[in-house]
Design an enzyme around this catalytic site. Structure first.
Site, mmCIF file in Angstrom:
data_model
loop_
_atom_site.group_PDB
_atom_site.id
_atom_site.type_symbol
_atom_site.label_atom_id
_atom_site.label_comp_id
_atom_site.label_asym_id
_atom_site.label_seq_id
_atom_site.Cartn_x
_atom_site.Cartn_y
_atom_site.Cartn_z
ATOM 1 N NE ARG A 85 -4.228 -1.494 0.150
ATOM 2 C CZ ARG A 85 -4.317 -2.567 -0.653
ATOM 3 N NH1 ARG A 85 -3.347 -2.818 -1.516
ATOM 4 N NH2 ARG A 85 -5.371 -3.356 -0.624
ATOM 5 C CG HIS A 93 -3.275 -0.974 -6.734
ATOM 6 N ND1 HIS A 93 -3.727 -0.324 -5.615
ATOM 7 C CD2 HIS A 93 -3.279 -2.290 -6.410
ATOM 8 C CE1 HIS A 93 -3.994 -1.206 -4.661
ATOM 9 N NE2 HIS A 93 -3.730 -2.417 -5.122
HETATM 10 P P1 NDP Z 1 -1.124 -11.460 5.045
HETATM 11 O O1 NDP Z 1 -2.080 -10.951 6.057
HETATM 12 O O2 NDP Z 1 -1.230 -12.877 4.614
HETATM 13 O O3 NDP Z 1 0.355 -11.248 5.598
HETATM 14 C C1 NDP Z 1 0.752 -10.108 6.276
HETATM 15 C C2 NDP Z 1 2.169 -10.298 6.786
HETATM 16 O O4 NDP Z 1 2.600 -9.052 7.351
HETATM 17 C C3 NDP Z 1 2.269 -11.347 7.882
HETATM 18 O O5 NDP Z 1 3.442 -12.111 7.711
HETATM 19 C C4 NDP Z 1 2.361 -10.504 9.155
HETATM 20 O O6 NDP Z 1 3.111 -11.082 10.197
HETATM 21 C C5 NDP Z 1 3.127 -9.296 8.644
HETATM 22 N N1 NDP Z 1 2.900 -8.148 9.520
HETATM 23 C C6 NDP Z 1 1.753 -7.493 9.778
HETATM 24 N N2 NDP Z 1 1.937 -6.498 10.652
HETATM 25 C C7 NDP Z 1 3.256 -6.532 10.960
HETATM 26 C C8 NDP Z 1 4.071 -5.758 11.826
HETATM 27 N N3 NDP Z 1 3.572 -4.748 12.557
HETATM 28 N N4 NDP Z 1 5.372 -6.074 11.912
HETATM 29 C C9 NDP Z 1 5.894 -7.097 11.198
HETATM 30 N N5 NDP Z 1 5.172 -7.873 10.354
HETATM 31 C C10 NDP Z 1 3.879 -7.588 10.238
HETATM 32 O O7 NDP Z 1 -1.204 -10.473 3.800
HETATM 33 P P2 NDP Z 1 -0.964 -10.786 2.248
HETATM 34 O O8 NDP Z 1 0.388 -11.372 2.099
HETATM 35 O O9 NDP Z 1 -2.095 -11.540 1.662
HETATM 36 O O10 NDP Z 1 -1.059 -9.321 1.623
HETATM 37 C C11 NDP Z 1 -0.251 -8.253 2.063
HETATM 38 C C12 NDP Z 1 -0.764 -6.944 1.496
HETATM 39 O O11 NDP Z 1 -0.481 -6.859 0.107
HETATM 40 C C13 NDP Z 1 -2.288 -6.765 1.557
HETATM 41 O O12 NDP Z 1 -2.689 -6.328 2.839
HETATM 42 C C14 NDP Z 1 -2.535 -5.720 0.479
HETATM 43 O O13 NDP Z 1 -2.523 -4.439 1.057
HETATM 44 C C15 NDP Z 1 -1.351 -5.873 -0.462
HETATM 45 N N6 NDP Z 1 -1.757 -6.345 -1.797
HETATM 46 C C16 NDP Z 1 -1.401 -5.587 -2.895
HETATM 47 C C17 NDP Z 1 -1.709 -6.018 -4.153
HETATM 48 C C18 NDP Z 1 -1.310 -5.245 -5.352
HETATM 49 O O14 NDP Z 1 -1.742 -5.557 -6.468
HETATM 50 N N7 NDP Z 1 -0.461 -4.254 -5.229
HETATM 51 C C19 NDP Z 1 -2.460 -7.268 -4.387
HETATM 52 C C20 NDP Z 1 -2.758 -7.986 -3.177
HETATM 53 C C21 NDP Z 1 -2.418 -7.521 -1.929
HETATM 54 P P3 NDP Z 1 2.646 -12.454 10.908
HETATM 55 O O15 NDP Z 1 2.800 -13.521 9.848
HETATM 56 O O16 NDP Z 1 3.615 -12.609 11.976
HETATM 57 O O17 NDP Z 1 1.225 -12.245 11.303
HETATM 58 C C1 OXD Z 2 -5.487 -6.280 -2.922
HETATM 59 C C2 OXD Z 2 -5.029 -5.362 -3.959
HETATM 60 O O1 OXD Z 2 -5.503 -5.909 -1.742
HETATM 61 O O2 OXD Z 2 -5.215 -5.652 -5.155
HETATM 62 O O3 OXD Z 2 -5.868 -7.416 -3.284
HETATM 63 O O4 OXD Z 2 -4.442 -4.338 -3.635
#
Ligand code: NDP
Ligand code: OXD
Length: 309
Positions: free
Chosen positions: A224, A272
């Site tokens: 993001r 995006h």
């Molecule tokens: P997940 O919820 O599966 O994973 C999030 C990860 O971030 C976890 O490993 C979590 O740790 C870690 N995390 C969260 N908060 C913290 C913190 N404060 N400190 C350290 N680590 C942290 O998310 P996804 O992998 O599915 O997606 C991630 C993001 O990607 C989405 O939220 C979205 O915003 C973005 N996205 C963007 C897209 C695009 O096209 N640009 C498409 C899809 C998604 P833990 O494992 O320990 O809980």
């Molecule tokens: C998502 C994205 O969150 O596309 O899936 O950003």
């Protein structure tokens, strides 16, 4: 009982058709033309939707049309008891792995420099570093981050990962929580942000943290825009501390035409699109959630609203 489709700037027709194919008995109403608001059980949301949620007294689940749920968590007067389910579609992993590999290889093999050289008809070779000598750090090791970590390990990179809870991913060196962040950043020559946007991760790539990256490092943001302080990144790009950035997401989207990132020679902007939602597979995943909800089965990918992901 019905589903309201309220995905801003997304044409509803293909989604209605795809969801109906999976669940022929599902009634679908498209926002803002809601005929029977008290029959709405499911809200499928994307983008900056604003509605008076008290219109839907029988709402049971918020469904995100993406992996991120920041757009739902920030809804005005969102009833806290209604679960939020994020999109857990393997297709998103494929897209993100492609985006990340492309950009890591581009920076790792200096293709960014060769592109620039071509416009100056310059024939100049840069060293080829072994991937095992290149440290790539992934912030966030969830669905997307862990898939990218594995793909980078397979290419032979020295992969570091940062998350809150411990992980066991073959050949990935894990750093945990706030106390692990410094060590993680100081070793990441290419840092990739795949964190959810939460109170704790907003602006995490600010000047202070970006300066901890080794001089000449690269930044990839597929998560993001709110994770990066754009003015701090621009400053460090101009000072040469950061050698390049691939940015797919921005504080304001679409990225305003006057934003300096558009024309910065060291920045690659994409709109995006790192991992696009796939109509058919997403409709299947969403339908499974609706099926589980209707049949009293446990829901998968439910968000913890306190943690924000
Ligand atoms: P997940 O919820 O599966 O994973 C999030 C990860 O971030 C976890 O490993 C979590 O740790 C870690 N995390 C969260 N908060 C913290 C913190 N404060 N400190 C350290 N680590 C942290 O998310 P996804 O992998 O599915 O997606 C991630 C993001 O990607 C989405 O939220 C979205 O915003 C973005 N996205 C963007 C897209 C695009 O096209 N640009 C498409 C899809 C998604 P833990 O494992 O320990 O809980
Ligand atoms: C998502 C994205 O969150 O596309 O899936 O950003």
């Amino acid at each position: 009982m019905s589903l309201v489709f309220a995905c801003v700037d997304i044409p509803p027709e293909p989604w209605v058709k795809a969801l109906k194919k999976e669940l022929p008995n599902l009634e679908i109403e498209v926002w803002p033309n809601i005929k029977k608001p008290d029959e709405v059980e499911f809200a499928l949301l994307w983008g900056n939707w604003s509605a008076d949620l008290s219109l839907f007294p029988n709402l049971q689940v918020f469904l995100s049309l993406g992996a991120g749920v920041d757009h739902i968590l920030t809804l005005d007067r969102r009833p806290a008891h209604i679960p939020i389910v994020r999109l857990g579609d393997p297709f998103l992993q494929t897209g993100m792995v492609e985006y990340v590999l492309y950009n890591v290889l581009r920076f790792h093999r200096s293709f960014q420099k060769y592109e620039e050289q071509q416009s100056n008809t310059l024939w100049l070779e840069h060293p080829q570093v072994s991937p095992s000598k290149r440290s790539v750090g992934i912030m966030g090791l969830g669905c997307l981050g862990s898939a990218c970590a594995k793909a980078l390990v397979n290419l032979g990179f020295n992969v570091l990962g940062w998350s809150r809870r411990d992980k066991d991913i073959d050949k990935v060196k894990i750093f945990l929580g706030e106390h692990g962040l410094n060590q993680f950043l100081t070793q990441s020559e290419i840092v990739i942000c795949l964190l959810p946007l939460t109170k704790k991760t907003k602006n995490i790539l600010n000047e202070e943290n970006l300066k901890k990256l080794p001089t000449g490092s690269f930044v990839i943001n597929g998560a993001r825009g709110g994770h990066i302080v754009e003015s701090d990144l621009l400053k460090l790009l101009n000072e040469g501390h950061i050698a390049g950035a691939a940015l797919d997401v921005f504080e304001k989207e679409p990225l305003p035409k006057e934003n300096l990132l558009w024309s910065h020679p060291k920045v690659t902007v994409t709109p995006h699109v790192a991992a696009l939602v796939n109509l058919e597979s997403a409709a299947k995943v969403i339908s499974e959630t609706i099926y589980c909800c209707r049949n009293g089965l446990p829901l998968q990918k439910v968000v913890d609203p306190f943690e924000g992901y």
